[in-house]
Design an enzyme around this catalytic site. Sequence first.
Site, PDB file in Angstrom:
ATOM      1  N   GLU A 266       0.821  -1.214   0.000  1.00  0.00           N
ATOM      2  CA  GLU A 266       0.000   0.000   0.000  1.00  0.00           C
ATOM      3  C   GLU A 266       0.856   1.265   0.000  1.00  0.00           C
ATOM      4  OE1 GLU A 266      -2.806  -0.608   3.270  1.00  0.00           O
ATOM      5  OE2 GLU A 266      -4.158  -1.611   1.866  1.00  0.00           O
ATOM      6  N   ASP A 339      -8.235  -9.154   3.247  1.00  0.00           N
ATOM      7  CA  ASP A 339      -8.078  -8.088   4.230  1.00  0.00           C
ATOM      8  C   ASP A 339      -9.154  -8.068   5.315  1.00  0.00           C
ATOM      9  OD1 ASP A 339      -7.222  -5.909   5.550  1.00  0.00           O
ATOM     10  OD2 ASP A 339      -7.749  -4.445   4.036  1.00  0.00           O
ATOM     11  N   GLU A 367     -12.766  -2.778  11.718  1.00  0.00           N
ATOM     12  CA  GLU A 367     -12.700  -1.979  10.492  1.00  0.00           C
ATOM     13  C   GLU A 367     -13.808  -2.352   9.514  1.00  0.00           C
ATOM     14  OE1 GLU A 367      -8.968  -2.236   8.401  1.00  0.00           O
ATOM     15  OE2 GLU A 367      -9.751  -1.182   6.650  1.00  0.00           O
TER      16      GLU A 367
HETATM   17  O1  GCW Z   1      -7.158  -3.121   5.948  1.00  0.00           O
HETATM   18  C1  GCW Z   1      -6.219  -2.228   5.475  1.00  0.00           C
HETATM   19  C2  GCW Z   1      -6.599  -0.959   6.121  1.00  0.00           C
HETATM   20  C3  GCW Z   1      -5.462  -0.013   6.262  1.00  0.00           C
HETATM   21  C4  GCW Z   1      -4.305  -0.739   6.940  1.00  0.00           C
HETATM   22  C5  GCW Z   1      -3.921  -1.921   6.074  1.00  0.00           C
HETATM   23  C6  GCW Z   1      -2.823  -2.757   6.706  1.00  0.00           C
HETATM   24  C7  GCW Z   1      -2.700   0.133   8.460  1.00  0.00           C
HETATM   25  O2  GCW Z   1      -7.649  -0.385   5.422  1.00  0.00           O
HETATM   26  O3  GCW Z   1      -5.896   1.075   7.033  1.00  0.00           O
HETATM   27  O4  GCW Z   1      -3.216   0.093   7.163  1.00  0.00           O
HETATM   28  O5  GCW Z   1      -5.006  -2.758   5.906  1.00  0.00           O
HETATM   29  O6  GCW Z   1      -3.153  -3.712   7.375  1.00  0.00           O
HETATM   30  O7  GCW Z   1      -1.663  -2.452   6.526  1.00  0.00           O
END
Ligand code: GCW
Length: 689
Positions: A266, A339, A367
Amino acid sequence: MKKILLSITISLLVIHTKADDGHKLWLRDKKALPVNITCSINSPTINIAINELKQAWLGKANASISLRIVKNPALKNDGFIINSSGVEALTEAGILYGVYELLRRQQTGQITTGIIISNPSYNYRILNHWDNPDGSIERGYAGQSIFWRKENAFTVTDNDKKLWQEYARANASVGINGAVLNNVNASPLILNEDYLNRTKAIAAILRPYGVKVYLSAKFSSPMQSGGLKSNDPLDPEVIKWWNNKIKEIYSVIPDFGGFLIKANSEGQPGPQDYNRTHADGANMLADALQPYGGIVMWRAFVYSPNDKDRAKQAYNEFMPLDGKFRDNVIIQVKNGPVDFQPREPFSPLFGSMKKTPVMPEFQITQEYLGHSIHLVFLSTMWEECLQSDTYEYGKGSTVAKCTDGSLRPQKNTAIAGVANIGLDTNWCGHDFAQANWYAFGRLAWNNKLKSEQIADEWIKLTFYETQSITSSNNKLAWEQNFLNPVKQMMLESREAAVNYMTPLGLHHIMSANEHYGPGPWWAPARMRADWTPPYYHKADSTGLGFNRTKSGSDAVSQYNEPLASQLNNPNTCPDNVLLWFHHLPWNFKMKSGKTLWDELCIHYDKGIQQVRAFQKIWDKAEAYVDKERFEKVQRKLRSQMNNAVLWKDGCLLYFQQFSKMPIPAYLERPVNNLDDIIKNDTPQRRRPA
Ligand code: GCW
């Protein structure tokens, strides 16, 4: 006389309905009985253990308890033995854990007699805080950080210390022994002197409770903080910079735990920026940490915008590196391959890496599961992952066994949970979200525990008011009217969320970046495809779901046989991950005999019915909870209900545009129009207060 009577009645009433802000978590004040404790050690940790016993002893009055450090081959690590004479362990932390276990058993009515031996499933049981140096928290829904803040950033107040101590105590009480204090999307600031000094202050408070501190380091720190020309992990200057930095850290915090790293993920910098591998990056840091006993937790959460199937990327990048990591590196893998979705199959990396330790990363903060608004007990989700069979070494090779050292020799075993803790008075935003912090700790200690037991313990510890329930009659009523229905609600709550959000293996169909409300339609122009729901649900006139079979992305082949074949066939693939692995026609005949479309409608509808039932359970429980917590949870359940209906209506009406099939007549009708839902899908609605 009348006056006296009145005041007695009032004081009784006060006990019954005493407002409770939830700050005490599962560690509530007790009317302890006297106990005699003998122990030859005088240390901060042992003193905590002794105080806890004195404050909460509910065993025989004036019993004699000894706390002893012993050598016993039955004990491992911070494990403990509870027997008729007291608590024995190899370490002081072990004694403390044994004391907490003994008290928990007394409070929850579990057996305390005989010999109880308990060793932790994992050596490292760690919370990950996604807290930023300015005090904000990524994916935090319970206020600002308890560690960092913008104003007076480096003053350590008595309040800070009190809070950190309460935090450390809560962790120790469930066996958590480490905390990564800052976000994996790390700021290079965190390794600067001021922040290290604050980390030192935090470590000093956490230490007696057996909780070590760790930090997330930014891979580009050498350039960003050190002014170097490169971050290349093989560059001698870079290596030197990290060596010096790590030396500095240990001079400030001698028992520093190590680093958690998010690299080449990311947009984060990493070794691949220099054509190096994850192993090159991790090993460079591991070598620098090794002399001090520090570890590197290197995350496998990687995917790139060009992947045809994001779910495959982590496996593809990490499998070729199996065996190439130093022995103080652990690969940290999210439970699922995408995720933290309400439901995912387990990540295939758990059942594949044979020569590299792998640790599960669970997300405690909700989340994708309704933030701190929805009541969702996550223990069942983690239990499902831990008990999934990878077949790596034949049948019974569960994720738990593949990660805790029982199937392959492993120097280090670890598990991480992304914390849901903030400055909110009740720590977690939702009173029931405390149960997820609790459950993570309990499962990290014992990965074979059942969610049923965890929920039972937590409810008793959190809601059972010994003061107001005196006779056994009252206790029975409490169990029937409160404990059992509330436990049932908790145990069902995650499946309910899956039903109204992402049933049958759907995933990642929430709106925008807030990840709260429904948004299968959400796909702004120029947005990375793999950040938009249509990439995942692939709804069209021919059907629904992501084809990850051999004829599709072939993600199934990352799993071992016979699982791979089972998943590959829509008739043997479990319904709950069906659309994760298959793109199926709307009229596909399900195991129930119904069409896919009808099953989809039935599942969404069921989720709604479940939340309605939760509301009823909670309303009936009113007499057994203090007003403050009762009303807060009641309000949140109403919001959850509202949001669940939006999910159901939004998703079904959206998918119906493709299926062109009617919602079965026996189900509730939608109460929102799709165009209204989309029109009102504003950042405000998506980011509820
Ligand atoms: O799920 C995603 C989240 C991000 C997070 C990323 C990760 C900390 O939306 O906010 O970043 O995963 O786990 O690195």
